[in-house]
Write an enzyme that holds these catalytic residues in place. Sequence first.
Site, short mmCIF file in Angstrom:
data_model
loop_
_atom_site.label_atom_id
_atom_site.label_comp_id
_atom_site.label_asym_id
_atom_site.label_seq_id
_atom_site.Cartn_x
_atom_site.Cartn_y
_atom_site.Cartn_z
N MET A 97 -0.14 11.92 -9.31
CA MET A 97 0.46 13.09 -9.34
C MET A 97 1.25 13.61 -8.25
O MET A 97 0.81 13.01 -7.19
CB MET A 97 -0.54 14.19 -9.45
CG MET A 97 -1.40 14.28 -10.96
SD MET A 97 -2.36 15.61 -11.07
CE MET A 97 -3.75 15.40 -9.94
N CYS B 66 2.56 18.48 -12.17
CA CYS B 66 1.93 17.44 -12.68
C CYS B 66 0.62 17.91 -13.12
O CYS B 66 0.13 17.43 -14.12
CB CYS B 66 1.83 16.25 -11.63
SG CYS B 66 3.55 15.53 -11.06
N TYR C 258 -0.04 8.64 -15.39
CA TYR C 258 -1.06 8.56 -14.11
C TYR C 258 -2.21 7.70 -14.56
O TYR C 258 -2.24 7.19 -15.67
CB TYR C 258 -1.36 9.94 -14.01
CG TYR C 258 -0.19 10.91 -13.86
CD1 TYR C 258 0.69 10.87 -13.01
CD2 TYR C 258 -0.36 12.05 -14.68
CE1 TYR C 258 1.71 11.89 -12.67
CE2 TYR C 258 0.75 12.95 -14.71
CZ TYR C 258 1.66 12.98 -13.83
OH TYR C 258 2.87 13.83 -13.67
#
Length: 560
Positions: A9, A14, A62
């Site tokens: 992030m 995010c 991610y």
Amino acid sequence: MTELKINGMTCDACAVHVKQALESVPGVQSAEVSYAKGSARLAIAGGTSPEALIAAVAGLGYRAALADASDPLPKGGRLDRARDWVAGGDKASHDGGLHIAVIGSGGAAMAAALKAVERGARVTLIERGTIGGTCVNVGCVPSKIMIRAAHIAHLRRESPFDGGLQANAPVVLRERLLVQQQARVDALRYAKYESILDGNPAITRLAGEARFKDGHSLFVRLIEGREHVVSFDRCLIATGAGAAVPPIPGLRDTPYWTSTEALVSDTIPARLAVIGSSVVAVELAQAFARLGAKVTILARSTLFSREDPAIGETVTAAFRAEGIEVLDHAQASQVAHMDGEFVLNTNQGELRADRLLVATGRTPNTNSLNLEASGVTVDKQGAIEIDPGMRTSAPDIYASGDCTDQPQFVYVAAAAGTRAAINMTGGNAALDLTAMPAVAFTDPQVATVGLSEQAAHDAGIETDSRTLTLDNVPRALANFDTRGFIKLVIEEGSHRLIGVQAVAPEAGELIQTAALAIRARMTAQELAEQLFPYLTMVEGLKLAAQTFSKDVKQLSCCAG
């Protein structure tokens, strides 16, 4: 509560996307996601699949793991391969075939990795941060989204057609624009980087920081703390660059912005000071001004001082017309942050601002690589010195992108990465930058290719040139926007086109045609004889070429 550790992030936006993704997983009752802590706390129903939680986060690009898990890599697929490799030793260098280590994951690194695999090599890609590098994450993509939003805001506030179209000053909700911006960044990172790596069995990704052990091996400190040795037959360094910070007294003790922080700010400051005068500085200065900030630019010389002087003069005039203060030959001698505001002492007086953006260039990310151990040399700025085939001073080690002494453009980096991969796998490719186009996304845009008159004279080339102002271009007249010009530079004697400089609202869309003309070694007359569609900005190239032999003011509107 269940807790996840999340890597990758880059801002609070995010975290918003991760929260939404997690709460869409069946069994998740609520999720609290923290960008600062790199974690998520979830209230979940019994029987909720941990793999589903991890997959939801991975779908955004991610990496996630249960906070109490000893192994941060979820089972299955590419990540499972990485775990098996780290646990069992450097298998990749002993399975047969050429093994290439790639340090970095941006445009140069990805282009090289994919081309190397295409040519039969196996690749280990090592990334210490977020996959995708500068361009998609904190550079080209988010900045152009912000610039476009600012352009729309500007047109709603004022345009050449306000006499017939009532203008309405927009209400700028920066936090919503940021969510939209980050969502597109996340989607592109996943589509163009993460998913491609996931689907390529010949590429193994390691999350960690690499440094050279010697000319054929790397130490890699993995995210979870372990250190691993990666041996390679060839290596590509593609570590990019970071924001340069000038040694102004007091600056480092203040909460100044680089472009990275500016692009993820969820507010527009009332007053913004910008130190810098090249592409990043001017692009973001205008964007913030159009979104509501009062902007002052401190240019050490003038805007675009390395380009044809007419470029800086034209952009400066456009900026001042919009209310942007441009201070030429201005330097800060001291910076302080007191009572929530910046105070800059300059050679033109004191300047106060709510935020300070420092955009004075970028420095190659090479300091942590232990290049001495590999035999790779760098210049005074820390840039890796390479030849046209991307070879460094060390056998079997190549480099491409912003960490080298090449121009810092992502398309140059990607082209260099592809050619480096060809050469690492037995080919012989070079990168020719003689017709390299460049664009600054100001309004009007700035676009150049080839040589300016001064650069040509420095190279001993005699030139002739013509400058066509946009009040001679039908598209600009129809737009009621004639700011700017198109300038052609030709070689005296041969009349071959060797350079084009343009300042125009759509200069970036016309410059590739100029690049192709230079690549084809066209003369001004040959360019003037080509067919260009009427009422396009690129038709200005034809008109500019015609000025070498005609007075275009005496031609009919679409005379051939």
